[in-house]
Design an enzyme around this catalytic site. Structure first.
Site, short mmCIF file in Angstrom:
data_model
loop_
_atom_site.label_atom_id
_atom_site.label_comp_id
_atom_site.label_asym_id
_atom_site.label_seq_id
_atom_site.Cartn_x
_atom_site.Cartn_y
_atom_site.Cartn_z
N HIS A 1 9.06 -3.21 -6.77
CA HIS A 1 8.45 -2.80 -8.06
C HIS A 1 9.51 -2.20 -8.97
CE1 HIS A 1 4.27 -3.18 -6.57
NE2 HIS A 1 4.67 -2.57 -5.48
N SER B 1 5.88 -5.34 -1.12
CA SER B 1 5.84 -3.92 -1.48
C SER B 1 6.18 -3.06 -0.25
CB SER B 1 4.46 -3.60 -2.08
OG SER B 1 4.47 -2.36 -2.74
N ALA B 2 5.28 -2.24 0.25
CA ALA B 2 5.59 -1.42 1.43
C ALA B 2 6.06 -2.28 2.60
CB ALA B 2 4.37 -0.59 1.83
N GLU C 1 9.13 -7.05 -10.11
CA GLU C 1 7.87 -7.68 -9.70
C GLU C 1 7.93 -9.18 -9.92
OE1 GLU C 1 4.61 -5.57 -11.47
OE2 GLU C 1 4.88 -3.90 -10.10
N GLY D 1 0.86 -1.17 0.00
CA GLY D 1 0.00 0.00 0.00
C GLY D 1 0.89 1.21 0.00
#
Lengths: 243, 243
Positions: free
Chosen positions: B162, B125-126, B197, B93
């Site tokens: 990413h 991700s985060a 990714e 997020g």
């Protein structure tokens, strides 16, 4: 009585450095009630080049419109330099570096004071970002930690320069619209003005105009609205247009 | 004795949510010395959806590999929930929202302590970003201001999830390489591991492996090096590999 020229970017398309900005800057500075001969340049957003090199990079663009440029980093006293400046230009680069260095030099207060007293302000990219209330809608990587995200607040709305719709193919990162929607989800009373490359906002006291050939976009919690190229946007300066 | 699975993203290409991650997560959790039946999920990076909705979004992915998921936001005491967790998963997020909420709940210390004591940690991700020393190499917009950029430091290098090379055509924003070069210009002793990714880093105490079918990239002040898919990267865990 603030006078602001907030450019999205230093380049538009494939034109040279500040080429597209020269007529906009010339028109803005020539309209000043007091004649301008010198501009104080703040190169603090520059990363990976010296402030001297950045100063030399911008000088030709201002020379082409008949203006001398002084670098704030060469001034014996940076606050005095701001206080005495005929006009101020803040260049692009990294917004976090810019804000951190402005705080370290304790320049936010005097900059805000002088611009609100009438010293014309030109910014591009990061230099436009900091004209809003916070740096929260910058596109830049947070490569250093500033003491605060609070910026100059010369306009009551957030700026998003280098606006580009959509996202690259084959990638699951967020589009710019999705990023701004995330900002608005957590800052629901805010307004964001997104500027496409080559465009700018020009403020003359209580008037605000979108300059350039492309539309802008206004993002609020309840949706997105195009801002027509060349249109007057004075209503965005009302204190209740955003928080 | 940290055990980490740091995924670049929740999706790879056009596959479904966490689809590509399921076999990696299953293998990682099945290898745990203590059998895992439940995972504590931290949804604090979620923006524009409720934590409950985010919890329901991730449950099927874990259910498919035989695991129950508890949301930390539903726990009566979030620190106790971390202390007692069999495994911890931190979703993607917005990194700034995640870090701000972790500080507000005062969870950084207990998370670091438990993971260093052996509780397996999965991030995407985060959730992977915060496994490094700071959030400074996130791709996210700084939509809220956390009290500090310091994160968990479960590995001694920065993460950039990413990862995507180059930049969209017709735009003058920075490429990812340029952004990371800016970070390194101001943080010259740091090392950044960029994950494409679909790939992940897996740490088992003193071993580190790049998992997935694509190469990674290591960025340091003196240059960029590809990290071969599937290769062992134990040397990146040495304290002097970065600062």
């Amino acid at each position: 009585m603030s006078r602001l020229l907030l450019l999205s970017s230093s380049r538009a398309g494939t034109t040279g450095y500040l080429d597209h900005a020269q007529p906009l800057m010339a028109d803005f500075l020539e309209a000043n009630p007091i004649s301008i001969e010198r501009v104080l340049f703040i190169p603090f957003a520059g990363v990976g080049k010296t402030f001297d090199a950045y100063l030399e990079q911008v000088r030709p663009a201002f020379a082409a419109i008949g203006l001398e440029v002084d670098g704030i980093h060469q001034a014996p006293d940076s606050k005095s330099a701001v206080r005495e400046a005929q006009a101020i230009a803040v260049g692009g680069g990294n917004t976090f570096a810019l804000v951190k260095r402005l705080y370290e030099a304790d320049l936010l207060g005097i900059l805000r004071e002088r611009v609100e007293a009438g010293t014309p302000y030109i910014g591009w990219s990061a230099g436009s970002n900091i004209a809003g209330p916070t740096l929260c809608t910058t596109n830049d990587m947070p490569i250093v930690e500033p003491p605060s995200f609070v910026t100059l607040g010369l306009v009551p709305f957030q700026l998003n320069p280098h606006f580009l719709s959509g996202k690259p193919a084959g990638h699951n990162g967020e589009s710019r619209e999705e990023r701004l929607a995330e900002y608005l989800a957590l800052n629901p009373k805010a307004l964001v003005v997104a500027l496409r490359e080559g465009t700018a906002l020009r403020r003359e006291a209580d008037t605000l105009t979108l300059v350039g050939e492309l539309d802008g976009e206004a993002f609020a919690k309840d949706g997105q609205q195009p801002l027509a190229a060349g249109s007057r946007l004075d209503h965005l300066l009302a204190p209740d247009a955003s928080e």
